[in-house]
Write an enzyme that holds these catalytic residues in place. Structure first.
Site, mmCIF file in Angstrom:
data_model
loop_
_atom_site.group_PDB
_atom_site.id
_atom_site.type_symbol
_atom_site.label_atom_id
_atom_site.label_comp_id
_atom_site.label_asym_id
_atom_site.label_seq_id
_atom_site.Cartn_x
_atom_site.Cartn_y
_atom_site.Cartn_z
ATOM 1 N N CYS A 2 0.900 -1.140 0.006
ATOM 2 C CA CYS A 2 0.017 0.172 0.020
ATOM 3 C C CYS A 2 0.892 1.119 -0.082
ATOM 4 C CB CYS A 2 -0.754 0.066 1.291
ATOM 5 S SG CYS A 2 -1.986 -1.303 1.422
ATOM 6 N N ARG A 27 3.608 -0.076 -5.089
ATOM 7 C CA ARG A 27 3.462 -0.726 -3.751
ATOM 8 C C ARG A 27 2.274 -1.327 -3.545
ATOM 9 N NH1 ARG A 27 6.840 1.621 0.251
ATOM 10 N NH2 ARG A 27 5.465 0.870 1.782
ATOM 11 N N TRP A 73 -2.970 -2.552 -1.636
ATOM 12 C CA TRP A 73 -2.651 -4.142 -1.762
ATOM 13 C C TRP A 73 -3.413 -4.679 -0.766
ATOM 14 C CZ3 TRP A 73 -0.191 -8.246 0.591
ATOM 15 C CH2 TRP A 73 0.140 -9.313 0.029
ATOM 16 N N ASN A 99 -1.558 1.831 5.930
ATOM 17 C CA ASN A 99 -0.829 0.741 5.472
ATOM 18 C C ASN A 99 -0.438 -0.233 6.641
ATOM 19 O OD1 ASN A 99 1.085 -0.647 4.172
ATOM 20 N ND2 ASN A 99 2.633 0.788 3.922
ATOM 21 N N GLY A 100 -0.524 -1.510 6.691
ATOM 22 C CA GLY A 100 -0.265 -2.332 7.828
ATOM 23 C C GLY A 100 -1.417 -3.425 7.969
ATOM 24 N N GLU A 482 17.500 -17.705 -8.473
ATOM 25 C CA GLU A 482 16.877 -16.282 -8.761
ATOM 26 C C GLU A 482 16.427 -16.115 -10.060
ATOM 27 O OE1 GLU A 482 16.163 -13.745 -7.401
ATOM 28 O OE2 GLU A 482 16.510 -12.146 -8.960
ATOM 29 N N LYS A 486 12.748 -14.783 -11.192
ATOM 30 C CA LYS A 486 12.473 -13.540 -11.961
ATOM 31 C C LYS A 486 11.554 -14.262 -13.016
ATOM 32 C CE LYS A 486 13.575 -11.210 -10.099
ATOM 33 N NZ LYS A 486 13.916 -10.794 -9.031
ATOM 34 N N GLU A 489 8.063 -14.539 -11.712
ATOM 35 C CA GLU A 489 7.481 -13.100 -11.246
ATOM 36 C C GLU A 489 6.909 -12.394 -12.358
ATOM 37 O OE1 GLU A 489 10.389 -11.192 -9.146
ATOM 38 O OE2 GLU A 489 9.044 -10.175 -7.657
ATOM 39 N N HIS A 505 18.014 -36.754 -8.851
ATOM 40 C CA HIS A 505 17.412 -37.195 -7.886
ATOM 41 C C HIS A 505 15.702 -36.875 -8.020
ATOM 42 C CE1 HIS A 505 21.125 -38.365 -5.885
ATOM 43 N NE2 HIS A 505 21.650 -37.097 -6.215
ATOM 44 N N LYS A 604 5.649 -4.092 -4.165
ATOM 45 C CA LYS A 604 7.203 -4.094 -4.203
ATOM 46 C C LYS A 604 7.724 -4.404 -2.787
ATOM 47 C CE LYS A 604 11.444 -2.769 -5.412
ATOM 48 N NZ LYS A 604 12.049 -3.805 -6.052
HETATM 49 O O1 M6R Z 1 13.172 -5.190 0.060
HETATM 50 P P1 M6R Z 1 13.542 -6.519 0.312
HETATM 51 O O2 M6R Z 1 14.695 -6.794 -0.431
HETATM 52 O O3 M6R Z 1 13.498 -6.961 1.700
HETATM 53 O O4 M6R Z 1 12.469 -7.586 -0.370
HETATM 54 C C1 M6R Z 1 12.634 -8.875 -0.316
HETATM 55 C C2 M6R Z 1 11.582 -9.477 -1.689
HETATM 56 O O5 M6R Z 1 10.110 -9.147 -1.178
HETATM 57 C C3 M6R Z 1 11.918 -9.213 -2.961
HETATM 58 O O6 M6R Z 1 13.137 -9.378 -3.191
HETATM 59 C C4 M6R Z 1 10.911 -9.999 -3.743
HETATM 60 O O7 M6R Z 1 11.354 -11.368 -3.830
HETATM 61 C C5 M6R Z 1 11.194 -9.423 -5.238
HETATM 62 N N1 M6R Z 1 9.773 -8.875 -5.837
HETATM 63 C C6 M6R Z 1 12.003 -10.298 -6.187
HETATM 64 O O8 M6R Z 1 11.916 -9.802 -7.383
#
Ligand code: M6R
Length: 609
Positions: A2, A27, A73, A99-100, A482, A486, A489, A505, A604
């Site tokens: 948010c 956000r 969000w 927010n929260g 990673e 990516k 995502e 395995h 984010k």
């Molecule tokens: O702000 P942070 O690095 O703590 O965020 C951690 C994860 O939420 C963040 O890396 C998330 O996995 C990304 N969307 C990946 O691209």
């Protein structure tokens, strides 16, 4: 999660609020709303993106110099108009955006229902508007009512409130959710992060947990929960509006990938002691001997930052001989992980606000460990709460998919590895060689970026596939994880990362002509084993895309498609390989016409647990 914006000053509030919302949309983007107080209270909300809210606002007269806005969000309740913020109570005397999560909202709601309050939404946040109304019956004063209401809620909050009972104020409270106050000339812009503020002013106050701010157009007063004044001055922030804007790029994700060379330069600036073959970090100095005497390192992080931590675990274990573990932050908090005061807990976070990582830091502190933050956002909660820290200086990362932050984290962690290793038994020569290589790393990353056309063609060729495996060994195992994250995502394609040794395995059973494998097969100690993996895949009819070291023509005979990265030490090769995986995910998502910067269901910065 948010985004909150508030404005009080001499300008019309609405354009400032909408511009701020657009900057914070990454956000959260389920629904949005805005409230302005002028002659009367004006409130508009809409499910969906901010452009939908703008449509709702067309032809409406939202005149006034004070207002709040929110982009959501969803945590409690669907992304509907009713659940969008700002919320009001039974009447429109008080308007709030939150927010929260208000953890005790059910308890409060039932008390308020008992007192005759009628609720309009399914959110936890709405209780705060009703609570304010209730408190006002006793205090007849907006500020006193707000403070009393804050004392009654538990959980995480960045809360902002305005009232027609006192039109000259915005009241703000913070706990575990970021809030910054931009201090302009006779105006204040309040927001969940700097990107909504820096277009107006570079003078910023970062609110800390348990602080309450009263913003009027010509001043801010901050107090703690005991109502004691907190003397806090605005600090100048460094980054510019252009840095937070897309420039000529189609998306923030692409822009941020292409910022990688600059990001590496910023991460190492002022930190290389090339002649001594080591690094220096101003932010670690105050720990002095305590840092030297650390017996064990525990790295905590989430998502992409966790994979950077996993890479560091390999580096630390191989080069510093410090016993190192890495733990997903949310698991660290729940498990019975053994932490002692001689341990160092390193929290890695781009945003510095991730609730799980922040929770892990608090847990580690409770157990007496030394805590270090590796954080990008200056002044964020993790940077404030850790004992010592290193900033990434990567500039704002707007794309929900984290790319340049990983490059920056890995660069800082490589320096930190050498810093620790030189205190143990790394030779001066080895230290100098690595430092020299790190100082030239940005140029090698630039060469990888120069291959974007090849990577784009490969991504387009593979866009029809529904599943991928990413495979790597040793330092490139975290890159496989990673790379898979990516791709999932931004393209919504199923992908899994595996350590090469694990293929036989189980995962090998899935391989056929419809299941491509992305192998990271750069030169190094596990190169031959990766070749065997590639042969195993090919002999089952699988397609192989591989990242190889420049000049390694042999792989062209095995793999279907090859992307070359410049020669480098085995240690630093992951920083080159990861850029290929980032561009691959980006171009594949582009073919599929995904909303690359704002993937569905994500936000984010994850400030809820
Ligand atoms: O702000 P942070 O690095 O703590 O965020 C951690 C994860 O939420 C963040 O890396 C998330 O996995 C990304 N969307 C990946 O691209």
């Amino acid at each position: 999660m948010c985004g909150i914006v508030g404005y009080i000053g001499k300008k019309e509030a609405l354009p400032v609020l909408l511009a701020g919302l657009k900057r914070l949309e990454y956000r959260g983007y389920d629904s949005a709303g805005v409230a302005v107080i002028g002659e009367k209270v004006q409130l508009a909300k809409s499910p969906g993106r901010i452009f939908k809210l703008e449509k709702v606002l067309e032809g409406k007269n939202f005149s006034g110099n004070v207002g709040i806005a929110h982009t959501r969000w969803a945590t409690h309740g669907k992304p509907t108009k009713a659940n969008a913020h700002p919320h009001i109570g039974c009447n429109d005397d008080f308007l709030i955006a939150h927010n929260g999560i208000i953890e005790n909202y059910l308890e409060l709601k039932s008390e308020l229902l008992g007192k005759g309050h009628k609720f309009r939404s399914q959110t936890d946040s709405e209780v705060f508007a009703h609570l304010l109304e209730e408190e006002f019956k006793h205090y007849h004063n907006f500020e006193a009512s707000f403070k009393s209401a804050i004392s009654k809620i538990r959980g995480a909050y960045g809360i902002i409130a305005i009232s027609k009972k006192d039109k000259e104020k915005i009241l703000i409270a913070k706990k575990s959710s970021p809030i910054v106050i931009g201090v302009g000339k006779n105006e204040h812009i309040i927001a969940s992060d700097l990107s909504a503020v820096i277009g107006y002013t570079k003078d910023v106050i970062h609110l800390s947990d348990d602080e309450i701010a009263v913003c009027e157009s010509d001043g801010v007063r901050i107090s703690n929960l005991k109502n004691e004044a907190v003397g806090k001055k605005a600090r100048k922030v460094e980054y510019s509006l252009e840095e937070a804007e897309k420039g000529n790029f189609e998306t923030f994700m692409k822009k941020e990938i292409f910022e990688s060379p600059e990001v590496i330069k910023n991460a190492i600036r002022g930190r290389l002691l090339e002649e001594e073959g080591t690094a220096k970090f101003g932010g670690l100095e105050e720990a002095g001997e305590r840092l030297k005497n650390v017996k064990r390192v525990m790295i905590v992080a989430c998502g992409t930052s966790y994979y950077a931590g996993l890479l560091a675990k390999y580096w630390f274990s191989d080069l510093t001989h410090l016993h190192t573990d890495v733990e997903i932050a949310s698991e660290f908090k729940t498990g019975n992980i053994d932490i002692e005061s001689s341990d160092l807990v390193i929290a890695i976070s781009q945003s510095g606000e991730t609730a799980d990582t922040l929770g892990a830091v608090r847990e580690a502190k409770k157990r007496g460990a030394l805590t270090m933050g590796i954080v990008n956002v200056v002044g964020s909660a993790i940077s404030q709460e850790t004992d010592i820290g290193i900033y990434n200086h990567a500039g704002p990362e707007i794309s929900v998919a984290s790319t340049k932050a990983f490059i920056s984290q890995a660069t800082v962690l490589a320096l930190l590895t050498i810093f620790f290793a030189r205190q143990k038994n790394m030779s001066l020569k080895e230290g100098k060689d690595l430092m020299r290589e790190i100082s030239g790393l940005y140029a090698k990353v630039g060469q990888v970026l120069g291959q974007q056309k090849t990577i784009q063609e490969i991504a387009e060729k593979y866009a029809k596939y529904k599943n991928f495996i990413f495979l790597g060994r040793k330092y490139n195992f975290p890159i496989a994880l990673e790379g898979a994250l990516k791709l999932k995502e931004v393209s919504y394609i199923h992908a899994e990362g595996y350590a090469g040794g694990e293929l036989k395995h189980g995962p090998l059973a899935m391989i056929d002509k419809n299941f491509p494998v992305f192998c990271i097969s750069t030169k190094g100690s596990v190169y031959d084993k990766m070749l065997s993996n590639m042969e195993e895949i090919k002999s089952r009819g699988g397609k192989v895309i591989c990242v190889a070291t420049a000049g390694d023509k042999k792989l062209e005979n095995i793999a279907d498609d090859v992307v070359y990265v410049p020669r480098s030490s085995e240690m630093l090769s992951p920083i080159l390989a990861v850029v290929v995986t980032q561009l691959f995910a980006y171009f594949l998502a582009r073919v599929l016409k995904r909303d690359i910067d704002k993937p569905r269901n994500l936000a984010k910065s994850v400030t809820v647990e």
